[in-house]
Motif scaffolding. Structure first.
Motif, PDB file in Angstrom:
ATOM      1  N   ALA A  93      -1.210 -87.566  31.051  1.00 29.40           N
ATOM      2  CA  ALA A  93      -2.100 -87.807  29.913  1.00 29.40           C
ATOM      3  C   ALA A  93      -2.056 -89.274  29.481  1.00 29.40           C
ATOM      4  O   ALA A  93      -3.061 -89.836  29.055  1.00 29.40           O
ATOM      5  N   VAL A  94      -0.905 -89.890  29.594  1.00 20.31           N
ATOM      6  CA  VAL A  94      -0.713 -91.226  29.027  1.00 20.31           C
ATOM      7  C   VAL A  94      -0.604 -92.315  30.085  1.00 20.31           C
ATOM      8  O   VAL A  94      -1.303 -93.323  30.020  1.00 20.31           O
ATOM      9  N   LEU A  95       0.283 -92.148  31.034  1.00 22.00           N
ATOM     10  CA  LEU A  95       0.391 -93.124  32.130  1.00 22.00           C
ATOM     11  C   LEU A  95      -0.473 -92.639  33.275  1.00 22.00           C
ATOM     12  O   LEU A  95      -0.376 -91.484  33.707  1.00 22.00           O
ATOM     13  N   ARG A  96      -1.296 -93.527  33.767  1.00 16.00           N
ATOM     14  CA  ARG A  96      -2.213 -93.136  34.831  1.00 16.00           C
ATOM     15  C   ARG A  96      -2.588 -94.370  35.629  1.00 16.00           C
ATOM     16  O   ARG A  96      -3.192 -95.294  35.112  1.00 16.00           O
ATOM     17  N   TRP A  97      -2.167 -94.404  36.872  1.00 18.83           N
ATOM     18  CA  TRP A  97      -2.635 -95.478  37.743  1.00 18.83           C
ATOM     19  C   TRP A  97      -2.469 -95.070  39.199  1.00 18.83           C
ATOM     20  O   TRP A  97      -1.891 -94.037  39.514  1.00 18.83           O
ATOM     21  N   ARG A 129     -13.474-102.607  35.697  1.00 18.73           N
ATOM     22  CA  ARG A 129     -14.435-101.899  36.541  1.00 18.73           C
ATOM     23  C   ARG A 129     -14.934-100.622  35.858  1.00 18.73           C
ATOM     24  O   ARG A 129     -14.148 -99.848  35.333  1.00 18.73           O
ATOM     25  N   GLY A 130     -16.234-100.459  35.828  1.00 20.79           N
ATOM     26  CA  GLY A 130     -16.812 -99.247  35.253  1.00 20.79           C
ATOM     27  C   GLY A 130     -16.990 -99.285  33.751  1.00 20.79           C
ATOM     28  O   GLY A 130     -17.387 -98.294  33.138  1.00 20.79           O
ATOM     29  N   MET A 131     -16.713-100.448  33.132  1.00 21.50           N
ATOM     30  CA  MET A 131     -16.936-100.515  31.697  1.00 21.50           C
ATOM     31  C   MET A 131     -17.458-101.913  31.349  1.00 21.50           C
ATOM     32  O   MET A 131     -18.522-102.289  31.815  1.00 21.50           O
ATOM     33  N   LEU A 132     -16.750-102.736  30.616  1.00 22.63           N
ATOM     34  CA  LEU A 132     -17.287-104.040  30.230  1.00 22.63           C
ATOM     35  C   LEU A 132     -16.960-105.123  31.249  1.00 22.63           C
ATOM     36  O   LEU A 132     -15.916-105.095  31.907  1.00 22.63           O
ATOM     37  N   ASP A 133     -17.848-106.121  31.318  1.00 23.35           N
ATOM     38  CA  ASP A 133     -17.560-107.299  32.135  1.00 23.35           C
ATOM     39  C   ASP A 133     -16.881-108.385  31.312  1.00 23.35           C
ATOM     40  O   ASP A 133     -16.121-109.186  31.847  1.00 23.35           O
ATOM     41  N   ALA A 141      -7.648-101.707  30.811  1.00 19.96           N
ATOM     42  CA  ALA A 141      -6.285-101.647  30.264  1.00 19.96           C
ATOM     43  C   ALA A 141      -6.020-100.309  29.584  1.00 19.96           C
ATOM     44  O   ALA A 141      -4.913 -99.783  29.630  1.00 19.96           O
ATOM     45  N   VAL A 142      -7.033 -99.743  28.974  1.00 19.44           N
ATOM     46  CA  VAL A 142      -6.828 -98.560  28.134  1.00 19.44           C
ATOM     47  C   VAL A 142      -7.402 -97.284  28.745  1.00 19.44           C
ATOM     48  O   VAL A 142      -6.720 -96.273  28.841  1.00 19.44           O
ATOM     49  N   LEU A 143      -8.664 -97.318  29.130  1.00 22.56           N
ATOM     50  CA  LEU A 143      -9.261 -96.146  29.792  1.00 22.56           C
ATOM     51  C   LEU A 143      -9.119 -96.346  31.289  1.00 22.56           C
ATOM     52  O   LEU A 143      -9.493 -97.388  31.837  1.00 22.56           O
ATOM     53  N   ARG A 144      -8.618 -95.315  31.944  1.00 22.92           N
ATOM     54  CA  ARG A 144      -8.400 -95.438  33.383  1.00 22.92           C
ATOM     55  C   ARG A 144      -8.421 -94.056  34.004  1.00 22.92           C
ATOM     56  O   ARG A 144      -7.578 -93.216  33.682  1.00 22.92           O
ATOM     57  N   TRP A 145      -9.411 -93.783  34.810  1.00 19.38           N
ATOM     58  CA  TRP A 145      -9.397 -92.529  35.556  1.00 19.38           C
ATOM     59  C   TRP A 145     -10.319 -92.640  36.771  1.00 19.38           C
ATOM     60  O   TRP A 145     -11.030 -93.627  36.942  1.00 19.38           O
ATOM     61  N   GLY A 146     -10.265 -91.623  37.586  1.00 17.71           N
ATOM     62  CA  GLY A 146     -11.119 -91.599  38.789  1.00 17.71           C
ATOM     63  C   GLY A 146     -10.536 -92.457  39.888  1.00 17.71           C
ATOM     64  O   GLY A 146      -9.458 -93.012  39.759  1.00 17.71           O
ATOM     65  N   GLY A 147     -11.244 -92.544  41.013  1.00 20.12           N
ATOM     66  CA  GLY A 147     -10.690 -93.193  42.218  1.00 20.12           C
ATOM     67  C   GLY A 147     -10.707 -94.689  42.166  1.00 20.12           C
ATOM     68  O   GLY A 147     -11.117 -95.292  41.232  1.00 20.12           O
ATOM     69  N   LEU A 203     -22.630 -96.740  29.555  1.00 22.34           N
ATOM     70  CA  LEU A 203     -23.432 -97.848  30.096  1.00 22.34           C
ATOM     71  C   LEU A 203     -22.666 -98.576  31.195  1.00 22.34           C
ATOM     72  O   LEU A 203     -23.260 -99.027  32.178  1.00 22.34           O
ATOM     73  N   GLY A 204     -21.358 -98.679  31.025  1.00 19.23           N
ATOM     74  CA  GLY A 204     -20.533 -99.350  32.040  1.00 19.23           C
ATOM     75  C   GLY A 204     -20.615 -98.636  33.377  1.00 19.23           C
ATOM     76  O   GLY A 204     -20.756 -99.274  34.433  1.00 19.23           O
ATOM     77  N   ALA A 205     -20.551 -97.316  33.328  1.00 18.39           N
ATOM     78  CA  ALA A 205     -20.644 -96.535  34.568  1.00 18.39           C
ATOM     79  C   ALA A 205     -22.039 -96.666  35.171  1.00 18.39           C
ATOM     80  O   ALA A 205     -22.196 -96.771  36.395  1.00 18.39           O
ATOM     81  N   ALA A 206     -23.050 -96.665  34.314  1.00 11.20           N
ATOM     82  CA  ALA A 206     -24.429 -96.775  34.810  1.00 11.20           C
ATOM     83  C   ALA A 206     -24.662 -98.149  35.452  1.00 11.20           C
ATOM     84  O   ALA A 206     -25.269 -98.251  36.519  1.00 11.20           O
ATOM     85  N   ALA A 207     -24.170 -99.202  34.797  1.00 13.96           N
ATOM     86  CA  ALA A 207     -24.316-100.550  35.355  1.00 13.96           C
ATOM     87  C   ALA A 207     -23.595-100.648  36.696  1.00 13.96           C
ATOM     88  O   ALA A 207     -24.113-101.220  37.656  1.00 13.96           O
ATOM     89  N   GLU A 208     -22.412-100.059  36.747  1.00 13.35           N
ATOM     90  CA  GLU A 208     -21.633-100.072  37.997  1.00 13.35           C
ATOM     91  C   GLU A 208     -22.397 -99.341  39.107  1.00 13.35           C
ATOM     92  O   GLU A 208     -22.292 -99.707  40.286  1.00 13.35           O
TER      93      GLU A 208
END
Lengths: 331, 331
Positions: free
Chosen positions: B325-329, A66-70, A325-331, A159-164
């Motif tokens: 910084a590293v674990l986030r969910w 979600r928020g990046m690639l499909d 899997a790697v980038l994860r932030w926000g609600g 672009l992922g955020a914009a598409a979302e």
């Protein structure tokens, strides 16, 4: 160099299967295992598809969600995915608003994504973005020769955020074209790359050498120079990057330090510290930061610095929630 | 081996400063820069403090934040933090419910944390947990000799979630003691560790050798054996781990593949795939997964496998929101 693998023929498939299983909440294999896609596709948005050779993990599969690639299509090590894989991803992820293909600027990738786009064009609306964030080796304006390197994931995030958020295909393309002039990356290598098929290093550096301006396929860089202190290396890199960036437009700056696979995270944070201090001494403030091992070249020791000049709108896209899997932030 | 640094005397401070700056939303330096703590401390909960020598990044500083650690004290490379640092962290983070010190089982760490606890005991309620997750080298019951390795972050995550949920100091200690028998880790190294002060490897492996049962300080392991295919290595490691774990009690299993710093993420996912398949063939289901470079030994190539037998309650603690910084969910 020893590698943790069974056979070179199967290592990409086994590694991908591991990633999909470890993150089954987020991703799943697409038809016939030809690509990895978001587990929950969202109709009514433009589908973002990227891909390339293996050996750059966690890019691109680690950024599906979600928020990046499909979807992400992975070839063998340093080998483009086939048009067949890309077409399968287009078919499965197009939710009616068309597909945007995000391609790093390498002949093989560009050719195969282009071929897939042509073949699928009768049934799908497709646009292609070619990422070219590498600092120009010649300092000239031959921008079609710039490679797509670590800055690719900045493009994918924005672009992922914009598409979302519901942007259409044309608006996404306009943003992507605009970003291409505002994101620059430069890499240095302290130790070459060992390719699994040959188990040999693509270039060998002595104890007091480093390779400057390297890409992510084990190719040599623009120069082999004497190894130096981190501050000195960072200063040289930033000088090249800043002189090659489009002029500022009241932007916020994103500073991204990327490890190539064999570099400890402590060294990446040290480089970040050094780069931030250097920018500060030039009167430049860092608005957003990213530090980690995201775009690799197998086990190469070294790192790249990416600087992106972002406007208010893009800072919001950067901050928008992402769940991969790697980038994860926000609600 | 080249390192990205300025001087060995300053590399820990520079790297820590980089991490704090890159994650300023989450963390800040404590008094006199002696430790890193959560930016927003929450009164009314037990404070969790960990620490150890540098060289294991992102542990522990990368795990400071909501739902995990309140503070981390870092010494020089492979050197315990001083009691002075630990006392400063206790003073600043104790919100009235006491402090739990999470210590990896090494003489220096245990001694310095103990000394700090004694000195601070007049003003603070303090308890100490010594993590011993390493597989017993002898297969005997000399459990006081087990080292604290990658499983430490599993302990930190579970206790961090429990503290956030309001558990008191005694309940946290009981859980920690119980966990010590249910988390086991084993590591293999494909290439030794280069220590910044000497710029030399602590042990040198030939092209067809690997070191089995390694720790995270460059010390040799229990045996030097012939390098093998990934499936074979994983099978041997899992055999040691499972035979050394407390018997199952209707638990869910956490499988954690950890890179030591110089290992590409693609190889970690390949190992995960292999380990999951092996467990499956033994009739064991993986309930939770973690794959990444979390507990390192500078630039050592290699990885460890951690298996944790968790009960329902602990699975919920694992799933609870974490923001570091590293674990986030989670939310």
């Amino acid at each position: 160099m020893k590698k943790f693998m069974n056979r070179s023929e199967t290592l990409v498939a086994e590694s991908l299967a591991g990633l999909v299983a470890a993150h089954e909440r987020l991703v799943t294999f697409g038809a016939d295992g030809k690509f990895v896609r978001r587990r929950s596709l969202r109709p009514g948005k433009v589908a973002l598809i990227s891909g390339g050779g293996a050996g750059h993990e966690p890019m691109h599969v680690g950024f599906v969600g979600r928020g990046m690639l499909d979807a992400a299509c992975t070839g063998h090590v340093f080998t483009s995915p086939t048009p067949d894989q890309i077409i399968a991803a287009i078919r499965e992820t197009d939710g009616g608003e068309g597909c945007l293909l995000i391609v790093k600027n390498y002949d093989g990738d560009v050719m195969n994504f282009e071929m897939a786009a042509e073949l699928a064009a009768t049934e799908h609306r497709i646009a292609t973005v070619v990422v070219r964030d590498d600092v120009d080796p010649g300092g000239s304006t031959r921008s079609q020769d710039r490679r797509g390197v670590a800055g690719t994931i900045v493009v994918e995030k924005l672009l992922g955020a914009a598409a979302e958020a519901g942007w259409g295909l044309d608006a996404l393309c306009t943003l992507a074209d605009d970003l291409n002039g505002r994101i620059r990356t430069m890499g240095v290598s302290l130790r070459g790359v060992t390719v699994p098929d040959t188990e040999r290093e693509t270039f060998v550096l002595s104890e007091n050498e480093m390779e400057v301006g390297v890409g992510i396929h084990g190719e040599p860089g623009r120069a082999r120079v004497k190894f130096a202190a981190a501050d000195e290396i960072v200063e040289t890199m930033l000088e090249s990057i800043l002189s090659d960036l489009a002029p500022p437009r009241g932007e916020g700056l994103l500073l991204f330090i990327n490890g190539f696979g064999g570099t400890p995270v402590s060294e990446l944070y040290l480089a970040y510290h050094s780069a931030r201090a250097r920018l500060h001494s030039l009167g430049i403030t860092v608005a957003r930061s990213l530090v980690g091992t995201y775009v690799t070249s197998l086990d190469m020791a070294g790192l790249s610095i990416t600087v992106a000049r972002l406007e208010e709108r893009e800072l919001s896209l950067w901050d928008a929630p992402v769940d991969t899997a790697v980038l994860r932030w926000g609600g």
